[in-house]
Design a protein around this motif. Structure first.
Motif, mmCIF file in Angstrom:
data_model
loop_
_atom_site.group_PDB
_atom_site.id
_atom_site.type_symbol
_atom_site.label_atom_id
_atom_site.label_comp_id
_atom_site.label_asym_id
_atom_site.label_seq_id
_atom_site.Cartn_x
_atom_site.Cartn_y
_atom_site.Cartn_z
ATOM 1 N N PHE A 59 0.726 -1.075 0.006
ATOM 2 C CA PHE A 59 -0.160 -0.134 -0.007
ATOM 3 C C PHE A 59 0.967 1.244 0.206
ATOM 4 C CE2 PHE A 59 -1.905 3.491 2.727
ATOM 5 C CZ PHE A 59 -2.949 3.669 1.808
ATOM 6 N N TYR A 78 -6.689 2.036 -3.318
ATOM 7 C CA TYR A 78 -5.569 0.990 -3.378
ATOM 8 C C TYR A 78 -5.945 -0.007 -2.007
ATOM 9 C CZ TYR A 78 -2.514 3.772 -6.489
ATOM 10 O OH TYR A 78 -2.367 4.520 -7.393
ATOM 11 N N ALA A 79 -6.221 0.665 -0.998
ATOM 12 C CA ALA A 79 -6.401 -0.390 0.217
ATOM 13 C C ALA A 79 -7.559 -1.390 -0.338
ATOM 14 C CB ALA A 79 -6.887 0.633 1.321
#
Ligand SMILES: C[C@H](O)[C@H](O)[C@H]1CNC2=NC(N)=NC(=O)C2=N1
Length: 179
Positions: free
Chosen positions: A108, A158-159
């Motif tokens: 991440f 993204y997470a």
């Protein structure tokens, strides 16, 4: 004669295997690069377009309290026990991300580091094993700007790409420095 046939068969088999593994290698690389580029570009472009632009001289505009509140509402999806929040005593927004392990947390951060360079906008963050505590603010306007909101949105994307479904609701509030 028999040996010759066997040898040619092996050779062809070997060629096929090499071609196959080379293809697989190439396509994996391409997919990874494309995914990363596409995600960062798409996210950056989409988010930049969907928020009001900065003022004329391109200096990021400081958002008002109401604009920050509205952005936080948009960022934090319902049912998340630890959503994005305004930081106490300073104009910044913050969130703690919980990943499965250090590897995921680092992935991440690596993805965000690339975006941060691209946007020329850098987060304040702290990583402890699977946890990443993020604070976003814009030094250039001494407060929260659309750049922070755009980065926060990219972080959400993204997470959720990294986290398996189901572990997303597994957040534990750890940061008491927010209002
Ligand atoms: C000179 C350079 O553009 C600035 O220092 C950039 C770099 N990264 C930044 N990051 C953050 N968070 N805020 C900024 O104002 C900022 N400005």
């Amino acid at each position: 004669m028999m040996n010759n046939i066997l040898l040619r068969h092996c050779h062809r088999h070997l060629q096929t295997r090499i071609r196959y593994s080379a293809g697989a290698r190439i396509s994996t690389k391409t997919t990874a690069t494309t995914a990363l580029t596409t995600t960062s570009t798409t996210t950056a472009t989409t988010t930049f377009r969907s928020f009001s632009s900065n003022n004329d001289n391109n200096k990021p505009k400081k958002l008002s309290e109401d604009e920050i509140k509205a952005s936080l509402r948009l960022l934090s999806y319902q049912g998340t026990p630890f959503p994005w929040a305004a930081v106490k005593d300073r104009s910044a927004i913050s969130k703690t991300f919980h990943f499965t392990d250090f590897n995921q947390a680092w992935s991440f951060m690596s993805r965000i580091a690339l975006l941060a360079e691209k946007m020329d906008h850098h987060p304040e963050w702290l990583n402890v094993y699977n946890r990443v505590e993020v604070t976003l603010t814009t030094h250039d306007c001494d407060g929260v700007s659309t750049k922070d909101v755009n980065m926060a949105r990219a972080m959400e994307t993204y997470a959720s790409d990294l986290m398996p479904e189901g572990s997303k609701s597994n957040f534990t509030p750890t940061n008491s420095n927010t209002v």
